[in-house]
Design a protein around this motif. Structure first.
Motif, PDB file in Angstrom:
ATOM      1  N   MET A   1      14.959 -10.851 -15.357  1.00 15.60           N
ATOM      2  CA  MET A   1      15.782 -10.256 -14.296  1.00 15.60           C
ATOM      3  C   MET A   1      15.293 -10.855 -13.111  1.00 15.60           C
ATOM      4  N   SER A   2      15.482 -10.345 -11.885  1.00 12.62           N
ATOM      5  CA  SER A   2      15.206 -10.963 -10.740  1.00 12.62           C
ATOM      6  C   SER A   2      14.481 -10.128  -9.723  1.00 12.62           C
ATOM      7  N   GLU A   3      14.183 -10.650  -8.784  1.00 13.13           N
ATOM      8  CA  GLU A   3      13.337 -10.268  -7.689  1.00 13.13           C
ATOM      9  C   GLU A   3      14.392  -9.722  -6.435  1.00 13.13           C
ATOM     10  N   LEU A   4      13.961  -8.657  -5.801  1.00 14.71           N
ATOM     11  CA  LEU A   4      14.855  -8.240  -4.631  1.00 14.71           C
ATOM     12  C   LEU A   4      13.826  -8.158  -3.376  1.00 14.71           C
ATOM     13  N   VAL A   5      14.123  -8.483  -2.312  1.00 15.09           N
ATOM     14  CA  VAL A   5      13.307  -8.242  -1.403  1.00 15.09           C
ATOM     15  C   VAL A   5      13.599  -7.180  -0.068  1.00 15.09           C
ATOM     16  N   LEU A   6      12.792  -6.302   0.305  1.00 12.94           N
ATOM     17  CA  LEU A   6      12.980  -5.489   1.243  1.00 12.94           C
ATOM     18  C   LEU A   6      12.359  -5.554   2.324  1.00 12.94           C
ATOM     19  N   ASP A   7      12.817  -5.996   3.451  1.00 10.82           N
ATOM     20  CA  ASP A   7      12.101  -5.833   4.630  1.00 10.82           C
ATOM     21  C   ASP A   7      11.619  -4.587   5.259  1.00 10.82           C
ATOM     22  N   CYS A   8      10.270  -4.324   5.637  1.00 13.27           N
ATOM     23  CA  CYS A   8       9.920  -2.910   6.125  1.00 13.27           C
ATOM     24  C   CYS A   8       8.717  -3.019   7.218  1.00 13.27           C
ATOM     25  N   ARG A   9       8.712  -1.863   7.751  1.00 13.34           N
ATOM     26  CA  ARG A   9       7.522  -2.070   8.594  1.00 13.34           C
ATOM     27  C   ARG A   9       6.069  -1.807   8.003  1.00 13.34           C
ATOM     28  N   ASP A  10       6.218  -0.820   7.017  1.00 10.27           N
ATOM     29  CA  ASP A  10       4.897  -0.279   6.073  1.00 10.27           C
ATOM     30  C   ASP A  10       5.087  -0.598   4.710  1.00 10.27           C
ATOM     31  N   PRO A  11       4.632  -2.041   4.389  1.00  5.00           N
ATOM     32  CA  PRO A  11       5.015  -2.102   2.876  1.00  5.00           C
ATOM     33  C   PRO A  11       4.166  -1.274   1.998  1.00  5.00           C
ATOM     34  N   GLU A  12       2.964  -0.658   2.469  1.00  2.00           N
ATOM     35  CA  GLU A  12       1.986   0.079   1.550  1.00  2.00           C
ATOM     36  C   GLU A  12       2.919   1.448   1.518  1.00  2.00           C
ATOM     37  N   ARG A  13       3.193   1.981   2.256  1.00  2.00           N
ATOM     38  CA  ARG A  13       3.865   3.271   2.280  1.00  2.00           C
ATOM     39  C   ARG A  13       5.231   3.116   1.471  1.00  2.00           C
ATOM     40  N   LEU A  14       5.908   2.006   1.455  1.00  2.00           N
ATOM     41  CA  LEU A  14       7.194   2.039   0.794  1.00  2.00           C
ATOM     42  C   LEU A  14       7.001   1.724  -0.617  1.00  2.00           C
ATOM     43  N   ALA A  15       5.895   0.770  -0.720  1.00  2.00           N
ATOM     44  CA  ALA A  15       5.338   0.563  -2.365  1.00  2.00           C
ATOM     45  C   ALA A  15       5.036   1.970  -3.030  1.00  2.00           C
TER      46      ALA A  15
END
Length: 119
Positions: A1-15
């Motif tokens: 499949m593929s990768e999707l990029v999501l811009d965010c302020r807090d990658p830790e919390r969103l992950a």
């Protein structure tokens, strides 16, 4: 499949949030970017998500819309689980007759909880 990029302020919390919601795990980390995906890793049927730190992420409707559909619990139980994980209800003009529930992740990115498909 593929990768999707999501811009965010807090990658830790969103992950943490999306790993909880989707049953994903952290696959890779490079600088502030965190890649999450299914436990079996890269190359399967599911895309991986790269959560990339940005001072001005786009919130609201994403370029890619996520629908969450529980297969092991009813919609009310899944809604309770998602709210406990950090999702919040959003108003997108729904009438109350819809079979789906609009929500936002901790950064404000909208997604929908569909009626459960128990298998």
């Amino acid at each position: 499949m593929s990768e999707l990029v999501l811009d965010c302020r807090d990658p830790e919390r969103l992950a943490e949030f999306w790993c909880e919601v989707l049953g994903f795990v952290e696959l890779d980390r490079e600088g502030d970017d965190i890649e999450i995906g299914p436990p079996e890793g890269f190359g399967g049927l599911h895309p991986t998500l790269i959560l990339s730190r940005s001072e001005e992420p786009k919130n609201g409707k994403l370029r890619l819309h996520f629908d969450v559909n529980a297969t092991d619990r009813d919609q009310d139980a899944e809604l309770e689980r998602l709210l406990a994980a950090g999702a919040r209800p959003v108003d997108v003009g729904q009438t109350g007759e819809e079979s789906w529930v609009p929500l936002a992740d901790p950064e404000g990115n909208e997604f929908c909880l569909l009626r459960a498909r128990l298998t």
